[in-house]
Structures are given as C-alpha cells and as structure tokens.
Write a protein that holds these residues in place. Structure first.
Motif, PDB file in Angstrom:
ATOM      1  N   LEU A 137       0.846  -1.189   0.000  1.00 51.98           N
ATOM      2  CA  LEU A 137       0.000   0.000   0.000  1.00 51.98           C
ATOM      3  C   LEU A 137       0.881   1.238   0.000  1.00 51.98           C
ATOM      4  O   LEU A 137       1.766   1.376   0.855  1.00 51.98           O
ATOM      5  CB  LEU A 137      -0.903   0.020   1.236  1.00 51.98           C
ATOM      6  N   ASP A 138       0.637   2.138  -0.949  1.00 52.53           N
ATOM      7  CA  ASP A 138       1.253   3.464  -0.952  1.00 52.53           C
ATOM      8  C   ASP A 138       0.228   4.401  -0.333  1.00 52.53           C
ATOM      9  O   ASP A 138      -0.726   4.828  -0.987  1.00 52.53           O
ATOM     10  CB  ASP A 138       1.591   3.869  -2.389  1.00 52.53           C
ATOM     11  N   LEU A 139       0.404   4.703   0.945  1.00 50.60           N
ATOM     12  CA  LEU A 139      -0.572   5.472   1.720  1.00 50.60           C
ATOM     13  C   LEU A 139      -0.275   6.964   1.584  1.00 50.60           C
ATOM     14  O   LEU A 139       0.824   7.404   1.861  1.00 50.60           O
ATOM     15  CB  LEU A 139      -0.509   5.059   3.189  1.00 50.60           C
ATOM     16  N   GLY A 140      -1.288   7.740   1.185  1.00 50.07           N
ATOM     17  CA  GLY A 140      -1.036   9.135   0.864  1.00 50.07           C
ATOM     18  C   GLY A 140      -0.171   9.218  -0.374  1.00 50.07           C
ATOM     19  O   GLY A 140       0.845   9.917  -0.399  1.00 50.07           O
ATOM     20  N   CYS A 141      -0.594   8.527  -1.426  1.00 49.07           N
ATOM     21  CA  CYS A 141       0.291   8.230  -2.556  1.00 49.07           C
ATOM     22  C   CYS A 141       0.637   9.429  -3.409  1.00 49.07           C
ATOM     23  O   CYS A 141       1.613   9.393  -4.165  1.00 49.07           O
ATOM     24  CB  CYS A 141      -0.349   7.158  -3.438  1.00 49.07           C
ATOM     25  N   GLY A 142      -0.138  10.527  -3.328  1.00 50.00           N
ATOM     26  CA  GLY A 142       0.122  11.625  -4.233  1.00 50.00           C
ATOM     27  C   GLY A 142       0.032  11.170  -5.678  1.00 50.00           C
ATOM     28  O   GLY A 142      -0.910  10.469  -6.065  1.00 50.00           O
ATOM     29  N   MET A 143       1.023  11.527  -6.470  1.00 49.59           N
ATOM     30  CA  MET A 143       1.019  11.160  -7.890  1.00 49.59           C
ATOM     31  C   MET A 143       1.527   9.746  -8.142  1.00 49.59           C
ATOM     32  O   MET A 143       1.634   9.314  -9.285  1.00 49.59           O
ATOM     33  CB  MET A 143       1.816  12.182  -8.688  1.00 49.59           C
ATOM     34  N   GLY A 144       1.850   9.014  -7.063  1.00 50.19           N
ATOM     35  CA  GLY A 144       2.110   7.589  -7.198  1.00 50.19           C
ATOM     36  C   GLY A 144       3.549   7.194  -7.426  1.00 50.19           C
ATOM     37  O   GLY A 144       3.812   6.090  -7.919  1.00 50.19           O
ATOM     38  N   MET A 145       4.508   8.029  -7.018  1.00 46.80           N
ATOM     39  CA  MET A 145       5.907   7.688  -7.266  1.00 46.80           C
ATOM     40  C   MET A 145       6.318   6.401  -6.550  1.00 46.80           C
ATOM     41  O   MET A 145       6.840   5.470  -7.176  1.00 46.80           O
ATOM     42  CB  MET A 145       6.827   8.838  -6.854  1.00 46.80           C
ATOM     43  N   ALA A 146       6.108   6.330  -5.245  1.00 50.01           N
ATOM     44  CA  ALA A 146       6.514   5.131  -4.505  1.00 50.01           C
ATOM     45  C   ALA A 146       5.723   3.916  -4.958  1.00 50.01           C
ATOM     46  O   ALA A 146       6.266   2.809  -5.057  1.00 50.01           O
ATOM     47  CB  ALA A 146       6.345   5.356  -2.999  1.00 50.01           C
ATOM     48  N   GLY A 147       4.439   4.107  -5.229  1.00 49.58           N
ATOM     49  CA  GLY A 147       3.629   2.988  -5.705  1.00 49.58           C
ATOM     50  C   GLY A 147       4.127   2.455  -7.030  1.00 49.58           C
ATOM     51  O   GLY A 147       4.192   1.234  -7.243  1.00 49.58           O
ATOM     52  N   ALA A 148       4.496   3.350  -7.951  1.00 46.46           N
ATOM     53  CA  ALA A 148       5.033   2.911  -9.233  1.00 46.46           C
ATOM     54  C   ALA A 148       6.358   2.189  -9.058  1.00 46.46           C
ATOM     55  O   ALA A 148       6.629   1.181  -9.720  1.00 46.46           O
ATOM     56  CB  ALA A 148       5.194   4.109 -10.164  1.00 46.46           C
ATOM     57  N   ALA A 149       7.202   2.698  -8.155  1.00 46.51           N
ATOM     58  CA  ALA A 149       8.486   2.034  -7.904  1.00 46.51           C
ATOM     59  C   ALA A 149       8.276   0.626  -7.372  1.00 46.51           C
ATOM     60  O   ALA A 149       8.983  -0.311  -7.773  1.00 46.51           O
ATOM     61  CB  ALA A 149       9.311   2.860  -6.921  1.00 46.51           C
TER      62      ALA A 149
END
Length: 245
Positions: free
Chosen positions: A108-120
């Motif tokens: 889970l990327d919590l407070g993901c914003g534009m999704g940088m950590a989630g994409a990584a």
C-alpha cells in the motif's frame, strides 16, 4: 534517483491516451523518465507547476464560500509536488529489493500523491494499492502505474476514517508525518491493516515537528530502525517499523 533520456518512447496505448487527455483538461503536466536504485526507467507524469494547483484550489475555495460548489472536495494540494521523501523511499525500496524482494507482496502506498513510490514498488513486482484523500492525485497515480495495471489499483482513502481491503504485507508512507496530529491516525491505520509480520516504511524529511516521532512510535509498541538518505540538499529519515507482538 536519476533522470534518463527516453529517445524511443513507446506509443501510448488507448487507456493512457484517454487518461492523459482527461488530466490535461485540468492540469499542465510534464513527463520524466526516472530510475531508482539501478532499476529500469519509469515514465512518471507530474504536475508542471504545483503552485498553480494551489492557486486554483484557493480560487475554488473563494467560489465555494460564495455558494458555487467545486467539482470535487477541496484539500491543500500536497499531492501536486514531488517531495524528497517520495524520491528517497522509492530509492530505498528498489535497493532493498535486492536482498528482500517484494515481488507479489501486497503493498500500500498510503497518501500516494502522484504515485511515485507505488510505481516504484509495482516496477519491482509488488501488487500495489495506491490510496490518497484527493481524487485528483489518484488520476496521476493511475496514469503512472498503467504499465502494471493488472496488479495495481487506486482508491480514495482518508487514513483518519477509512480502511482499505487488506491486509498488506508492506505499507509505505512518503511524507505523511508532517503534522503531529496525524501520527495517531497513521499508526492506528497501519496497525489495523498490516498483515502478520508486515512492515511499515515511512519517509520523513527531518522536519522539526517530527523530531520525536521515533520515540513516540516505540512507546506505541513498535520496533523501529532508521537510516538516512540524501536527496538533493535534504536528508530524509527512512523508518522501518513492525508492531511488537
């Protein structure tokens, strides 16, 4: 993080074309190719001018006060900036995967914003949920994870009141500790939604308000380690935490 040239960009598929057109109706955007921790480059689309987004939110708030309802709920657009913590956490997770792979983990990327950590995380094989309170952020998060759409989803989430289907083996928060008042909500959310043996990873850019966070979290019954990463002129604290048995 490094920014690399993309001399032969792949043609945008239909889903990307539609979503990017929708975003561009509301925001000016720019695209970069980012490489984290020696991994393959990731195409990342972001807001071109975060200050313009803030100005627009202020304008809409003024109209709301005059009785003109905005199309979506208004929040301070923290999501519209690329924060150093997001870069540092993405680097950390990518390098960490060499010794502790996260392929197929529920993340889970919590407070993901534009999704940088989630994409990584998606790029190195995780099954990722990207959650944010702002639906505009989720448009970018969806766009930036389209290459891994079969194992990524986005969901609106207010960590103060909402839960997301889980549990998660890995919960990541890049710069979610900016207000002390948010700490209890983040801690409680992570405790509820972490799977047994799961890991919480938090990036925090050394704000004075967060100086006591590590001791506070230990008092809440978490085991905690910290390392520091340089990101430009800033040193980012990266915490890895697990709830004690």
């Amino acid at each position: 993080m490094s920014i690399v040239a993309d001399p032969t960009p792949a043609p945008a598929d239909e889903a990307r074309t539609r979503l990017l057109a929708r975003i561009r109706r509301e925001f000016d955007v720019t695209e970069e190719m980012l490489a984290f921790g020696g991994g393959a480059p990731i195409r990342f689309t972001r807001v071109a001018d975060p200050n313009a987004v803030l100005d627009e939110v202020c304008r809409l708030e003024t109209l709301r006060e005059q009785g003109i309802a905005p199309r979506r709920e208004l929040h301070v657009p923290y999501w519209a900036a690329v924060w150093e913590s997001g870069v540092a956490v993405s680097e950390h997770l990518t390098r960490r995967a060499a010794s502790a792979p996260i392929a197929d983990l529920r993340a889970l990327d919590l407070g993901c914003g534009m999704g940088m950590a989630g994409a990584a995380m998606a790029a190195i094989g995780a099954r990722v949920t990207l959650g944010d309170i702002d639906t505009a952020a989720l448009l970018f998060a969806r766009l930036n994870t389209l290459p891994w759409a079969e194992r990524c989803r986005v969901a609106r989430c207010d960590w103060r009141t909402d839960d997301l289907p889980g549990p998660f083996d890995l919960i990541v928060g890049a710069d979610v500790l900016y207000e002390v008042s948010q700490w209890p909500y983040v801690e409680a959310f992570a405790r509820r939604r972490l799977a047994s043996g799961g890991l919480l990873v938090l990036g925090e850019p050394g704000r004075p308000t967060a100086k006591g966070f590590a001791d506070w979290l230990r008092e809440k019954g978490w085991s905690l380690t910290r390392e520091q990463a340089r990101c430009g002129e800033m040193t980012v604290n990266i915490y890895e935490a697990r709830p004690s048995a």
